[in-house]
Design a protein around this motif. Structure first.
Motif, PDB file in Angstrom:
ATOM      1  N   SER A   1       0.825  -1.218   0.000  1.00  0.00           N
ATOM      2  CA  SER A   1       0.000   0.000   0.000  1.00  0.00           C
ATOM      3  C   SER A   1       0.852   1.258   0.000  1.00  0.00           C
ATOM      4  CB  SER A   1      -0.938  -0.003   1.203  1.00  0.00           C
ATOM      5  OG  SER A   1      -0.209  -0.081   2.415  1.00  0.00           O
ATOM      6  N   ARG A   2       2.032   1.214   0.639  1.00  0.00           N
ATOM      7  CA  ARG A   2       2.913   2.381   0.677  1.00  0.00           C
ATOM      8  C   ARG A   2       3.390   2.755  -0.736  1.00  0.00           C
ATOM      9  NH1 ARG A   2       4.737   7.267   1.714  1.00  0.00           N
ATOM     10  NH2 ARG A   2       6.954   7.438   2.172  1.00  0.00           N
TER      11      ARG A   2
ATOM     12  N   SER B   1       0.618   4.129  -2.914  1.00  0.00           N
ATOM     13  CA  SER B   1       0.359   5.537  -2.623  1.00  0.00           C
ATOM     14  C   SER B   1       1.406   6.432  -3.279  1.00  0.00           C
ATOM     15  CB  SER B   1       0.356   5.755  -1.108  1.00  0.00           C
ATOM     16  OG  SER B   1       0.178   7.111  -0.791  1.00  0.00           O
TER      17      SER B   1
ATOM     18  N   GLU C   1       1.027   9.306  -6.421  1.00  0.00           N
ATOM     19  CA  GLU C   1       1.481  10.682  -6.199  1.00  0.00           C
ATOM     20  C   GLU C   1       2.435  11.152  -7.280  1.00  0.00           C
ATOM     21  OE1 GLU C   1       4.100  13.298  -3.000  1.00  0.00           O
ATOM     22  OE2 GLU C   1       3.436  11.283  -2.476  1.00  0.00           O
TER      23      GLU C   1
END
Length: 242
Positions: A86-87, A90, A94
Motif C-alpha cells: 500500500s505504501r 500511494s 502521487e
C-alpha cells in the motif's frame, strides 16, 4: 489531426517552466527535467522525468487514438509488482502519471490520471493545465523530506525493474537559474543520477563544471601567451635578405 506526443510534451515543459518562473522569488531551485522519449530510458521508465527538492514526476504521454497494448502491458506488470504494498501504491499515485490528449473542435482535450489507474474509466482525473500548475507550485514551494525522497527513489527503481530493468544508459541535464548567472546547464553522464538527492547532484556536477571552466580558462591563457610571444618574435626577430 491530433498533435503527436512530442508536441504536447514540448508545450508541457515550456508551460511548467513559465509556471516555475512566475512563482519563484530571488532564488530558483535547480531542477532536473529530462525527455526520455525514444531514449534507452523510455521503456523502463517513461517519457518525462522531472525532479527537484519539491517534486518527483514520472510521466507517460499518449494520444487518445493510440491503440497500442504496450502501455497496458506495462501497467499490468507494475500493478503486479506493487500488489500488497500500500505504501508504494500511494507513492505511485502521487508521482507517476499518465497524460492522454486529443483534439476536439480545435481545443486540446486532456485527461491526467495516476498511471496505475489509466485503464479505470471511473478514476478521478484532472486536466493538463491544472496538472502543470500544481506541479509548478510543488516544485517551487514544497519540500520533500529524506524519508519521502528515499521512497520516491525506491519506487522509480521498482518501476524500472518491473519493466525489464535499466538496459543501456542515457545522459541527462540539470538546469539551474539565477539572476546573477542566468541559465546554466550541467551534463549528467547517466540519467539515473537524477535519482540522487538534488543537492548532491548540484554539488557534484556544478563543482566539476567550475573546475573544468577554471582549467579551460587557464589553458586558453597559456595558449594566448604562447601565441603573443610567437607574434612578438615574428615582429622583432632578425630579417634575412639575399
Amino acid at each position: 489531426m491530433d498533435p503527436y506526443e512530442n508536441i504536447v510534451i514540448g508545450n508541457f515543459l515550456y508551460s511548467l517552466g513559465l509556471t516555475v518562473g512566475q512563482l519563484s522569488g530571488k532564488d530558483v531551485r535547480p531542477m532536473c527535467i529530462n525527455l526520455l522519449q525514444q531514449s534507452p530510458m523510455d521503456r523502463p521508465l517513461g517519457d518525462v522525468l522531472v525532479e527537484n527538492a519539491g517534486i518527483t514526476r514520472l510521466i507517460e504521454f499518449k494520444r487518445e487514438q493510440n491503440e497500442s497494448v504496450k502501455e497496458e502491458t506495462k501497467r499490468l506488470k507494475l500493478s503486479r509488482a506493487l500488489q500488497g504494498d500500500s505504501r508504494m501504491q500511494s507513492v505511485s499515485r502521487e508521482i507517476h502519471w499518465y497524460i492522454e490528449t486529443s483534439e476536439s473542435v480545435a481545443n486540446l482535450v486532456s485527461r491526467v490520471v495516476p498511471y496505475l489507474d489509466f485503464a479505470d474509466d471511473d478514476a478521478t482525473t484532472t486536466t493538463l493545465e491544472r496538472f502543470t500548475e500544481s506541479s509548478g507550485r510543488d516544485a517551487v514551494m514544497r519540500a520533500i523530506d529524506d524519508e519521502t525522497h528515499a521512497a520516491y527513489k525506491q519506487y522509480l527503481k521498482l518501476v524500472a525493474y518491473s519493466h525489464g530493468e535499466l538496459q543501456g544508459a542515457s545522459g541527462g541535464l540539470v538546469v539551474s537559474y539565477s539572476k546573477d548567472e542566468g541559465i546554466r546547464y550541467v551534463l549528467l553522464s547517466d540519467v539515473r543520477d537524477l535519482l540522487f538527492d538534488h543537492r548532491l547532484v548540484r554539488e557534484a556536477y556544478f563543482e566539476r563544471v567550475r573546475r573544468y571552466a577554471k582549467e579551460l580558462n587557464h589553458n586558453r591563457a597559456l595558449k594566448h601567451r604562447g601565441l603573443s610571444k610567437t607574434l612578438e618574435l615574428g615582429r622583432d626577430g632578425p630579417s634575412l635578405s639575399l
